[in-house]
Design a protein around this motif. Sequence first.
Motif, mmCIF file in Angstrom:
data_model
loop_
_atom_site.group_PDB
_atom_site.id
_atom_site.type_symbol
_atom_site.label_atom_id
_atom_site.label_comp_id
_atom_site.label_asym_id
_atom_site.label_seq_id
_atom_site.Cartn_x
_atom_site.Cartn_y
_atom_site.Cartn_z
ATOM 1 N N TYR A 93 2.788 5.474 -8.864
ATOM 2 C CA TYR A 93 2.109 5.440 -10.153
ATOM 3 C C TYR A 93 0.742 6.109 -10.014
ATOM 4 O O TYR A 93 0.006 5.845 -9.066
ATOM 5 N N ALA A 94 0.403 6.967 -10.964
ATOM 6 C CA ALA A 94 -0.775 7.826 -10.802
ATOM 7 C C ALA A 94 -2.094 7.092 -11.005
ATOM 8 O O ALA A 94 -3.098 7.407 -10.376
ATOM 9 N N ARG A 95 -2.120 6.105 -11.891
ATOM 10 C CA ARG A 95 -3.372 5.415 -12.205
ATOM 11 C C ARG A 95 -3.533 4.164 -11.360
ATOM 12 O O ARG A 95 -2.566 3.553 -10.929
ATOM 13 N N GLU A 96 -4.778 3.769 -11.145
ATOM 14 C CA GLU A 96 -5.047 2.536 -10.412
ATOM 15 C C GLU A 96 -4.811 1.342 -11.334
ATOM 16 O O GLU A 96 -5.265 1.315 -12.479
ATOM 17 N N VAL A 97 -4.101 0.348 -10.840
ATOM 18 C CA VAL A 97 -3.783 -0.852 -11.610
ATOM 19 C C VAL A 97 -4.549 -2.020 -11.001
ATOM 20 O O VAL A 97 -4.407 -2.314 -9.816
ATOM 21 N N THR A 98 -5.370 -2.680 -11.808
ATOM 22 C CA THR A 98 -6.221 -3.742 -11.274
ATOM 23 C C THR A 98 -5.954 -5.099 -11.901
ATOM 24 O O THR A 98 -6.499 -6.094 -11.445
ATOM 25 N N SER A 99 -5.147 -5.181 -12.951
ATOM 26 C CA SER A 99 -4.896 -6.471 -13.608
ATOM 27 C C SER A 99 -3.417 -6.825 -13.516
ATOM 28 O O SER A 99 -2.542 -5.945 -13.493
ATOM 29 N N PHE A 100 -3.132 -8.132 -13.471
ATOM 30 C CA PHE A 100 -1.755 -8.596 -13.400
ATOM 31 C C PHE A 100 -0.990 -8.227 -14.665
ATOM 32 O O PHE A 100 0.178 -7.837 -14.616
ATOM 33 N N ARG A 101 -1.635 -8.379 -15.804
ATOM 34 C CA ARG A 101 -0.969 -8.065 -17.082
ATOM 35 C C ARG A 101 -0.536 -6.600 -17.108
ATOM 36 O O ARG A 101 0.588 -6.278 -17.504
ATOM 37 N N GLN A 102 -1.427 -5.724 -16.694
ATOM 38 C CA GLN A 102 -1.107 -4.296 -16.675
ATOM 39 C C GLN A 102 0.036 -4.012 -15.707
ATOM 40 O O GLN A 102 0.937 -3.223 -16.004
ATOM 41 N N ALA A 103 0.024 -4.683 -14.553
ATOM 42 C CA ALA A 103 1.087 -4.482 -13.564
ATOM 43 C C ALA A 103 2.440 -4.900 -14.120
ATOM 44 O O ALA A 103 3.441 -4.202 -13.943
ATOM 45 N N VAL A 104 2.483 -6.039 -14.797
ATOM 46 C CA VAL A 104 3.740 -6.532 -15.370
ATOM 47 C C VAL A 104 4.254 -5.578 -16.434
ATOM 48 O O VAL A 104 5.448 -5.242 -16.479
ATOM 49 N N MET A 105 3.369 -5.109 -17.293
ATOM 50 C CA MET A 105 3.778 -4.221 -18.381
ATOM 51 C C MET A 105 4.268 -2.874 -17.850
ATOM 52 O O MET A 105 5.240 -2.307 -18.352
ATOM 53 N N LEU A 106 3.607 -2.363 -16.819
ATOM 54 C CA LEU A 106 3.998 -1.074 -16.266
ATOM 55 C C LEU A 106 5.310 -1.159 -15.478
ATOM 56 O O LEU A 106 6.138 -0.252 -15.526
ATOM 57 N N LEU A 107 5.473 -2.258 -14.761
ATOM 58 C CA LEU A 107 6.671 -2.389 -13.936
ATOM 59 C C LEU A 107 7.909 -2.618 -14.796
ATOM 60 O O LEU A 107 8.964 -2.041 -14.549
ATOM 61 N N GLY A 108 7.769 -3.462 -15.833
ATOM 62 C CA GLY A 108 8.916 -3.768 -16.682
ATOM 63 C C GLY A 108 9.756 -4.885 -16.091
ATOM 64 O O GLY A 108 9.742 -5.132 -14.882
ATOM 65 N N LEU A 109 10.500 -5.579 -16.955
ATOM 66 C CA LEU A 109 11.244 -6.763 -16.516
ATOM 67 C C LEU A 109 12.336 -6.428 -15.506
ATOM 68 O O LEU A 109 12.566 -7.178 -14.562
ATOM 69 N N LYS A 110 13.010 -5.285 -15.686
ATOM 70 C CA LYS A 110 14.115 -4.944 -14.788
ATOM 71 C C LYS A 110 13.623 -4.739 -13.362
ATOM 72 O O LYS A 110 14.147 -5.321 -12.412
ATOM 73 N N LYS A 111 12.585 -3.936 -13.207
ATOM 74 C CA LYS A 111 12.054 -3.685 -11.864
ATOM 75 C C LYS A 111 11.362 -4.920 -11.311
ATOM 76 O O LYS A 111 11.411 -5.180 -10.107
ATOM 77 N N LEU A 112 10.713 -5.684 -12.180
ATOM 78 C CA LEU A 112 10.048 -6.908 -11.728
ATOM 79 C C LEU A 112 11.066 -7.888 -11.168
ATOM 80 O O LEU A 112 10.831 -8.540 -10.136
ATOM 81 N N PHE A 113 12.217 -7.999 -11.815
ATOM 82 C CA PHE A 113 13.272 -8.889 -11.327
ATOM 83 C C PHE A 113 13.769 -8.434 -9.953
ATOM 84 O O PHE A 113 13.924 -9.244 -9.033
ATOM 85 N N ARG A 114 14.017 -7.146 -9.812
ATOM 86 C CA ARG A 114 14.522 -6.640 -8.538
ATOM 87 C C ARG A 114 13.501 -6.832 -7.424
ATOM 88 O O ARG A 114 13.856 -7.192 -6.300
ATOM 89 N N TRP A 115 12.244 -6.593 -7.750
ATOM 90 C CA TRP A 115 11.198 -6.779 -6.743
ATOM 91 C C TRP A 115 11.116 -8.242 -6.324
ATOM 92 O O TRP A 115 11.044 -8.554 -5.131
ATOM 93 N N ALA A 116 11.127 -9.161 -7.292
ATOM 94 C CA ALA A 116 11.017 -10.589 -6.980
ATOM 95 C C ALA A 116 12.207 -11.058 -6.146
ATOM 96 O O ALA A 116 12.049 -11.866 -5.211
ATOM 97 N N ALA A 117 13.393 -10.571 -6.468
ATOM 98 C CA ALA A 117 14.575 -10.959 -5.707
ATOM 99 C C ALA A 117 14.477 -10.487 -4.257
ATOM 100 O O ALA A 117 14.823 -11.216 -3.318
#
Length: 401
Positions: free
Chosen positions: A244-268
Amino acid sequence: MIARQPIVDAGHQIVGYELFNRSQASGDHTAASDVSLVFNALSHVGDEDLFGKLFLFVNCTHASLGGGHLDLVNPERVVLEIPAVDNASAQDIEHRLPILAQLRQRGFRLAFGQYVLEPAYALWRPLAAFVKLDLSLIPNSQLKEVVKAARRSTDAALIAEKVETAEQYDRVSSLGVQLFQGYWFAKPTLVKTRIVSPSQAHIIQLINLVRNQASTAEIEEVLKKDAGLAFNLLRLINSAGFGYAREVTSFRQAVMLLGLKKLFRWAALLLTATKSSDGQATIGNMAVVRGRLMELLAEQVMTPEDADNAFVSGIFSLLDVMLGVPMSQAVEMLTLPQSVMDVLVHQQGPYAPLLELASACELGDEDRFNSACQALQLSGQQANWAHLQALAWADQMVTQA
């Protein structure tokens, strides 16, 4: 343990690394070990980013090529090394063509061994970005013809691997091969990888929230209550491997950028990689209490943005203890606002009195407590009440998990 061996060009400049999984004593190469290798490289906690700015060559099994772990990496930086199909018929080889074509379409570069020059693999050749020529398997008398066949039937760059002597290098480079790998240049070097382990219960809670398509705010609340979970997410999304090109510093921004599908796979994947540790859990809980306390206090005297940064400062204030490295080194693994960096590394800036007060509450140091309250223009009653609320909030999270 991950081993990394460079791939160099004709000028001996490193153009990429091949990764090898050295964590398994048996040395078996399986779909599970493929997933583990990529995930550990992404989440690696150490002095350097394993991905860096170069190509990363990763050995794959056919069973792992459809894995969701590949959604977590930047395909433009990853080369997937595709093995031959054992005892396969022409039908078996053709059956695997669609997934290889899909991976290529997604941006992954594919590397094949010299087996791809065999007639049975003709359908795979247009997908080849690289063809690796194993010098230990090619007799000197046949090397020239193999190189000619590779050039004639593919547009791929050729890599001579297992180059172990100057004579081998001279012979293959005289045939026009431009990329090389082998002991003559460098042996694989071991990199000890570590993952900061969050609570398994919190990971499960996160997985359940994602499966139920919970709101960003609900997911953010779980991340805010586990320092290890928060660290791993920011580490992933700001890694070179994620791309990802931009620096991400907040949890909310990270969740929104990652998306639920990728977030699920990462958590698993994180759940399978995490081992429970009572000591780590205690430190993590202390960090959560600090973060919540500092947030509550900041809300009384600062802006909402400062309150968010105060929380981040608190939850990462024990990162050096969790990682076993100096704080100055620990924070380099994350992208954080400068004001947060200042308090974590130098105990300076607007959040320093908040962290001082949180520390005083933990230690029961009355003098430090009173001094910090004065610096923040807060009464002792306000600070004590916020501390009790923070403790209750952290305890509630454990109960809910």
